[in-house]
Scaffold this motif. Structure first.
Motif, PDB file in Angstrom:
ATOM      1  N   VAL A 210       0.833  -1.206   0.000  1.00 53.15           N
ATOM      2  CA  VAL A 210       0.000   0.000   0.000  1.00 53.15           C
ATOM      3  C   VAL A 210       0.872   1.262   0.000  1.00 53.15           C
ATOM      4  O   VAL A 210       0.615   2.213  -0.730  1.00 53.15           O
ATOM      5  CB  VAL A 210      -0.960  -0.024   1.217  1.00 53.15           C
ATOM      6  N   GLN A 211       1.940   1.232   0.816  1.00 50.18           N
ATOM      7  CA  GLN A 211       2.810   2.408   0.894  1.00 50.18           C
ATOM      8  C   GLN A 211       4.063   2.237   0.028  1.00 50.18           C
ATOM      9  O   GLN A 211       4.541   3.175  -0.587  1.00 50.18           O
ATOM     10  CB  GLN A 211       3.202   2.650   2.356  1.00 50.18           C
ATOM     11  N   SER A 212       4.601   1.029  -0.011  1.00 47.98           N
ATOM     12  CA  SER A 212       5.912   0.818  -0.652  1.00 47.98           C
ATOM     13  C   SER A 212       5.808   0.502  -2.143  1.00 47.98           C
ATOM     14  O   SER A 212       6.828   0.417  -2.820  1.00 47.98           O
ATOM     15  CB  SER A 212       6.644  -0.316   0.063  1.00 47.98           C
ATOM     16  N   GLY A 213       4.584   0.332  -2.644  1.00 45.74           N
ATOM     17  CA  GLY A 213       4.400  -0.087  -4.024  1.00 45.74           C
ATOM     18  C   GLY A 213       4.346   1.050  -5.022  1.00 45.74           C
ATOM     19  O   GLY A 213       4.618   2.196  -4.717  1.00 45.74           O
ATOM     20  N   TYR A 214       4.043   0.699  -6.234  1.00 43.27           N
ATOM     21  CA  TYR A 214       3.867   1.660  -7.331  1.00 43.27           C
ATOM     22  C   TYR A 214       5.131   2.463  -7.632  1.00 43.27           C
ATOM     23  O   TYR A 214       5.078   3.678  -7.856  1.00 43.27           O
ATOM     24  CB  TYR A 214       2.664   2.567  -7.050  1.00 43.27           C
ATOM     25  N   GLY A 215       6.271   1.768  -7.613  1.00 40.54           N
ATOM     26  CA  GLY A 215       7.507   2.404  -8.070  1.00 40.54           C
ATOM     27  C   GLY A 215       8.322   3.082  -6.983  1.00 40.54           C
ATOM     28  O   GLY A 215       9.479   3.437  -7.208  1.00 40.54           O
ATOM     29  N   ARG A 216       7.725   3.277  -5.825  1.00 43.61           N
ATOM     30  CA  ARG A 216       8.365   4.078  -4.779  1.00 43.61           C
ATOM     31  C   ARG A 216       9.757   3.577  -4.377  1.00 43.61           C
ATOM     32  O   ARG A 216      10.662   4.348  -4.100  1.00 43.61           O
ATOM     33  CB  ARG A 216       7.433   4.153  -3.552  1.00 43.61           C
ATOM     34  N   SER A 217       9.926   2.251  -4.333  1.00 40.73           N
ATOM     35  CA  SER A 217      11.182   1.682  -3.821  1.00 40.73           C
ATOM     36  C   SER A 217      12.260   1.559  -4.906  1.00 40.73           C
ATOM     37  O   SER A 217      13.354   1.092  -4.635  1.00 40.73           O
ATOM     38  CB  SER A 217      10.917   0.297  -3.242  1.00 40.73           C
ATOM     39  N   GLY A 218      11.916   1.942  -6.138  1.00 43.30           N
ATOM     40  CA  GLY A 218      12.876   1.760  -7.233  1.00 43.30           C
ATOM     41  C   GLY A 218      12.627   0.470  -7.998  1.00 43.30           C
ATOM     42  O   GLY A 218      13.334   0.164  -8.964  1.00 43.30           O
ATOM     43  N   LYS A 219      11.650  -0.311  -7.548  1.00 39.55           N
ATOM     44  CA  LYS A 219      11.076  -1.408  -8.355  1.00 39.55           C
ATOM     45  C   LYS A 219       9.567  -1.169  -8.308  1.00 39.55           C
ATOM     46  O   LYS A 219       9.084  -0.423  -7.446  1.00 39.55           O
ATOM     47  CB  LYS A 219      11.373  -2.774  -7.727  1.00 39.55           C
ATOM     48  N   PHE A 220       8.788  -1.846  -9.174  1.00 40.06           N
ATOM     49  CA  PHE A 220       7.353  -1.557  -9.118  1.00 40.06           C
ATOM     50  C   PHE A 220       6.814  -1.869  -7.720  1.00 40.06           C
ATOM     51  O   PHE A 220       6.110  -1.072  -7.116  1.00 40.06           O
ATOM     52  CB  PHE A 220       6.565  -2.319 -10.194  1.00 40.06           C
ATOM     53  N   PHE A 221       7.156  -3.064  -7.198  1.00 37.49           N
ATOM     54  CA  PHE A 221       6.811  -3.405  -5.814  1.00 37.49           C
ATOM     55  C   PHE A 221       8.103  -3.652  -5.049  1.00 37.49           C
ATOM     56  O   PHE A 221       9.055  -4.233  -5.601  1.00 37.49           O
ATOM     57  CB  PHE A 221       5.940  -4.668  -5.764  1.00 37.49           C
ATOM     58  N   ALA A 222       8.102  -3.295  -3.770  1.00 38.71           N
ATOM     59  CA  ALA A 222       9.334  -3.422  -2.970  1.00 38.71           C
ATOM     60  C   ALA A 222       9.771  -4.881  -2.830  1.00 38.71           C
ATOM     61  O   ALA A 222      10.964  -5.165  -2.794  1.00 38.71           O
ATOM     62  CB  ALA A 222       9.127  -2.789  -1.598  1.00 38.71           C
ATOM     63  N   HIS A 223       8.813  -5.810  -2.766  1.00 35.52           N
ATOM     64  CA  HIS A 223       9.199  -7.221  -2.583  1.00 35.52           C
ATOM     65  C   HIS A 223       9.958  -7.758  -3.802  1.00 35.52           C
ATOM     66  O   HIS A 223      10.610  -8.791  -3.729  1.00 35.52           O
ATOM     67  CB  HIS A 223       7.972  -8.096  -2.314  1.00 35.52           C
ATOM     68  N   GLN A 224       9.876  -7.042  -4.940  1.00 31.85           N
ATOM     69  CA  GLN A 224      10.577  -7.507  -6.144  1.00 31.85           C
ATOM     70  C   GLN A 224      12.094  -7.378  -6.000  1.00 31.85           C
ATOM     71  O   GLN A 224      12.836  -8.014  -6.736  1.00 31.85           O
ATOM     72  CB  GLN A 224      10.032  -6.779  -7.384  1.00 31.85           C
ATOM     73  N   HIS A 225      12.559  -6.598  -5.005  1.00 29.46           N
ATOM     74  CA  HIS A 225      13.998  -6.561  -4.707  1.00 29.46           C
ATOM     75  C   HIS A 225      14.455  -7.937  -4.214  1.00 29.46           C
ATOM     76  O   HIS A 225      15.622  -8.286  -4.342  1.00 29.46           O
ATOM     77  CB  HIS A 225      14.310  -5.518  -3.628  1.00 29.46           C
ATOM     78  N   ALA A 226      13.532  -8.693  -3.591  1.00 28.92           N
ATOM     79  CA  ALA A 226      13.885 -10.018  -3.045  1.00 28.92           C
ATOM     80  C   ALA A 226      13.604 -11.131  -4.048  1.00 28.92           C
ATOM     81  O   ALA A 226      13.872 -12.301  -3.758  1.00 28.92           O
ATOM     82  CB  ALA A 226      13.118 -10.273  -1.751  1.00 28.92           C
ATOM     83  N   GLY A 227      13.046 -10.774  -5.195  1.00 31.21           N
ATOM     84  CA  GLY A 227      12.789 -11.757  -6.253  1.00 31.21           C
ATOM     85  C   GLY A 227      11.722 -12.788  -5.907  1.00 31.21           C
ATOM     86  O   GLY A 227      11.741 -13.888  -6.443  1.00 31.21           O
ATOM     87  N   ILE A 228      10.789 -12.441  -5.016  1.00 32.76           N
ATOM     88  CA  ILE A 228       9.721 -13.413  -4.690  1.00 32.76           C
ATOM     89  C   ILE A 228       8.414 -13.018  -5.374  1.00 32.76           C
ATOM     90  O   ILE A 228       8.257 -11.871  -5.801  1.00 32.76           O
ATOM     91  CB  ILE A 228       9.468 -13.496  -3.166  1.00 32.76           C
ATOM     92  N   ARG A 229       7.476 -13.968  -5.439  1.00 29.36           N
ATOM     93  CA  ARG A 229       6.134 -13.680  -5.940  1.00 29.36           C
ATOM     94  C   ARG A 229       5.114 -14.093  -4.876  1.00 29.36           C
ATOM     95  O   ARG A 229       4.948 -15.280  -4.619  1.00 29.36           O
ATOM     96  CB  ARG A 229       5.882 -14.438  -7.247  1.00 29.36           C
ATOM     97  N   PRO A 230       4.434 -13.114  -4.275  1.00 28.12           N
ATOM     98  CA  PRO A 230       3.434 -13.423  -3.254  1.00 28.12           C
ATOM     99  C   PRO A 230       2.168 -14.011  -3.872  1.00 28.12           C
ATOM    100  O   PRO A 230       2.043 -14.063  -5.102  1.00 28.12           O
ATOM    101  CB  PRO A 230       3.119 -12.070  -2.633  1.00 28.12           C
ATOM    102  N   ASP A 231       1.236 -14.426  -3.014  1.00 28.45           N
ATOM    103  CA  ASP A 231      -0.046 -14.937  -3.517  1.00 28.45           C
ATOM    104  C   ASP A 231      -1.048 -13.798  -3.723  1.00 28.45           C
ATOM    105  O   ASP A 231      -1.889 -13.858  -4.611  1.00 28.45           O
ATOM    106  CB  ASP A 231      -0.607 -15.972  -2.538  1.00 28.45           C
ATOM    107  N   ILE A 232      -0.938 -12.788  -2.855  1.00 27.53           N
ATOM    108  CA  ILE A 232      -1.794 -11.601  -3.006  1.00 27.53           C
ATOM    109  C   ILE A 232      -0.937 -10.365  -2.721  1.00 27.53           C
ATOM    110  O   ILE A 232      -0.144 -10.361  -1.781  1.00 27.53           O
ATOM    111  CB  ILE A 232      -2.985 -11.610  -2.010  1.00 27.53           C
ATOM    112  N   ILE A 233      -1.114  -9.338  -3.544  1.00 27.44           N
ATOM    113  CA  ILE A 233      -0.436  -8.060  -3.298  1.00 27.44           C
ATOM    114  C   ILE A 233      -1.523  -7.009  -3.100  1.00 27.44           C
ATOM    115  O   ILE A 233      -2.478  -6.956  -3.891  1.00 27.44           O
ATOM    116  CB  ILE A 233       0.439  -7.654  -4.504  1.00 27.44           C
ATOM    117  N   THR A 234      -1.395  -6.210  -2.044  1.00 27.19           N
ATOM    118  CA  THR A 234      -2.385  -5.147  -1.839  1.00 27.19           C
ATOM    119  C   THR A 234      -1.739  -3.795  -2.124  1.00 27.19           C
ATOM    120  O   THR A 234      -0.553  -3.601  -1.870  1.00 27.19           O
ATOM    121  CB  THR A 234      -2.945  -5.171  -0.402  1.00 27.19           C
TER     122      THR A 234
END
Ligand code: PMP
Length: 373
Positions: A210-234
């Motif tokens: 909700v806060q870290s997504g949409y490009g803010r962290s320098g990737k589209f979602f912050a978890h993409q820095h860790a190379g994982i894929r969650p089951d649900i992203i909010t």
């Protein structure tokens, strides 16, 4: 009628904005390093965004989720492509708390269980379920007992594993970067291990972006820095650049059925137009790269200041950690230096500027910060 007084307010009335600047009733200009709490992603009154919203407002603002709304379909296509989640589905609602509420519901329906693992100092919103998974003493005890929640420390894999081994957990919910909790990044290795554990035990992994997504962290979602894929992203906040819109990105492992989820306003025509315009601008102006570049510059320069104990975060989601409470500093930044910033706990100043922030504006901020330090 007076307003229900739940927010401590600065006595400044912001009436207009342009790019990374806002203006009060006197015409005083403020450099906006707060972005209305990570909401202003593409800048205040971006001409393309304003044009698209105005155009749509003249056509149709809302009808209903009982008829086809091709703006939703087009938004889902665009979001899938840009976020890298083309094979997932989109469900649109209006806010971050609502996104998390629906994610928890989906996890509980899917697993038939009701225990949730959230983390110490997490914040997930103010609906009854979302409040329940928020370990924040300032927030009143929840009234909803649908979910049982445990709160391990962030990065404490052992406790998460012990809880999941008990067999009654439906979901792990975790922020891409903890915002309200003081800008704490989950270790990439921790996220990867949790991902594997959840998969092994059929537990739903929910990433609150909700806060870290949409490009803010320098990737589209912050978890993409860790190379994982969650089951649900909010997601919410930066998604509409100020127009209220939120959503869930849902893995194909969930099967939708009529009535499973629902909303009146979610995905309305104006909200979709706002979200779609934001994505166009992020793409056309390379704002994810900009967030990474200017964020990294800001971080490096701020780390040189001896008064700052630590600079935490990634991209344009940064926390400046001080030894002492930072309330006075923040007030001075605002009233003397005309800079908006955010707070996170007592000792952390939080920077959540629009993703269009330039290196010159970052330099300007540092100059003004140095004056008061
Ligand atoms: N999750 C996170 C990580 C948040 O930072 C917030 C808001 N600060 C929320 C959820 C709740 O979002 P909203 O206020 O739109 O309900």
């Amino acid at each position: 009628m007076k307003l229900f007084d739940v927010y401590p307010l600065f006595d400044i009335n912001i009436v207009s904005g342009k790019g990374c600047y806002t203006y009060d009733t006197e015409g005083t200009e403020y450099l906006d390093l707060y972005g209305g709490h990570a909401v202003i992603s593409v800048g205040h009154t971006h001409p393309y965004y304003t044009e698209k919203l105005t155009e749509q407002a003249h056509k149709l603002i809302f009808y209903s989720n009982s008829v086809i709304n091709d703006l939703q379909i087009k938004l889902a296509e665009k979001l899938g492509r840009i976020s890298g989640y083309d094979d997932y589905s989109l469900f649109l609602i209006n806010s971050g708390a609502e996104a998390n509420e629906n994610a928890l519901k989906l996890a509980s329906f899917h697993t038939g269980k009701k225990k949730v693992i959230a983390f110490r100092k997490a914040f997930h919103g103010r609906t009854s379920a979302a409040v329940k998974v928020t370990d924040n003493p300032k927030i009143v005890a929840p009234i909803n007992d649908t979910f049982e929640v445990v709160f391990p420390e962030l990065n404490d894999f052992e406790t998460v594993e012990q809880e999941i081994n008990k067999g009654d957990v439906c979901a792990v919910i975790i922020e891409g970067i903890q915002g309200v909790g003081g800008i704490q990044i989950p270790n990439p290795g921790f996220l990867q291990k949790i991902r594997q554990l959840c998969t092994r035990h059929g537990v739903v992994l929910i990433l609150d972006e909700v806060q870290s997504g949409y490009g803010r962290s320098g990737k589209f979602f912050a978890h993409q820095h860790a190379g994982i894929r969650p089951d649900i992203i909010t997601m919410a906040k930066g998604m509409g650049n100020g127009f209220p819109v939120g959503g869930l990105i849902i893995s194909p492992m969930f099967t939708p059925s009529y009535g499973l989820l629902g909303t009146t306003f979610g995905g309305n025509h104006l909200a979709c137009t706002a979200a779609s315009a934001v994505l166009d601008i992020i793409e056309n102006e390379n704002l994810i790269e900009n967030a990474a570049r200017v964020g990294s510059y800001l971080k490096t320069e701020l780390e040189k200041l001896p008064q700052i104990k630590e600079v935490r975060g990634e991209g344009l989601m940064l926390g400046l950690v001080f030894e002492q409470p930072s309330t006075e500093l923040r007030k001075k930044l605002l009233y003397e230096q005309k800079v908006f910033t955010g707070a996170s706990g007592t000792n952390v100043i939080r920077l959540l500027p629009p993703l269009i922030l330039t290196t010159q504006q970052a330099e300007e901020f540092i100059k003004r910060l140095k004056k008061i330090l």
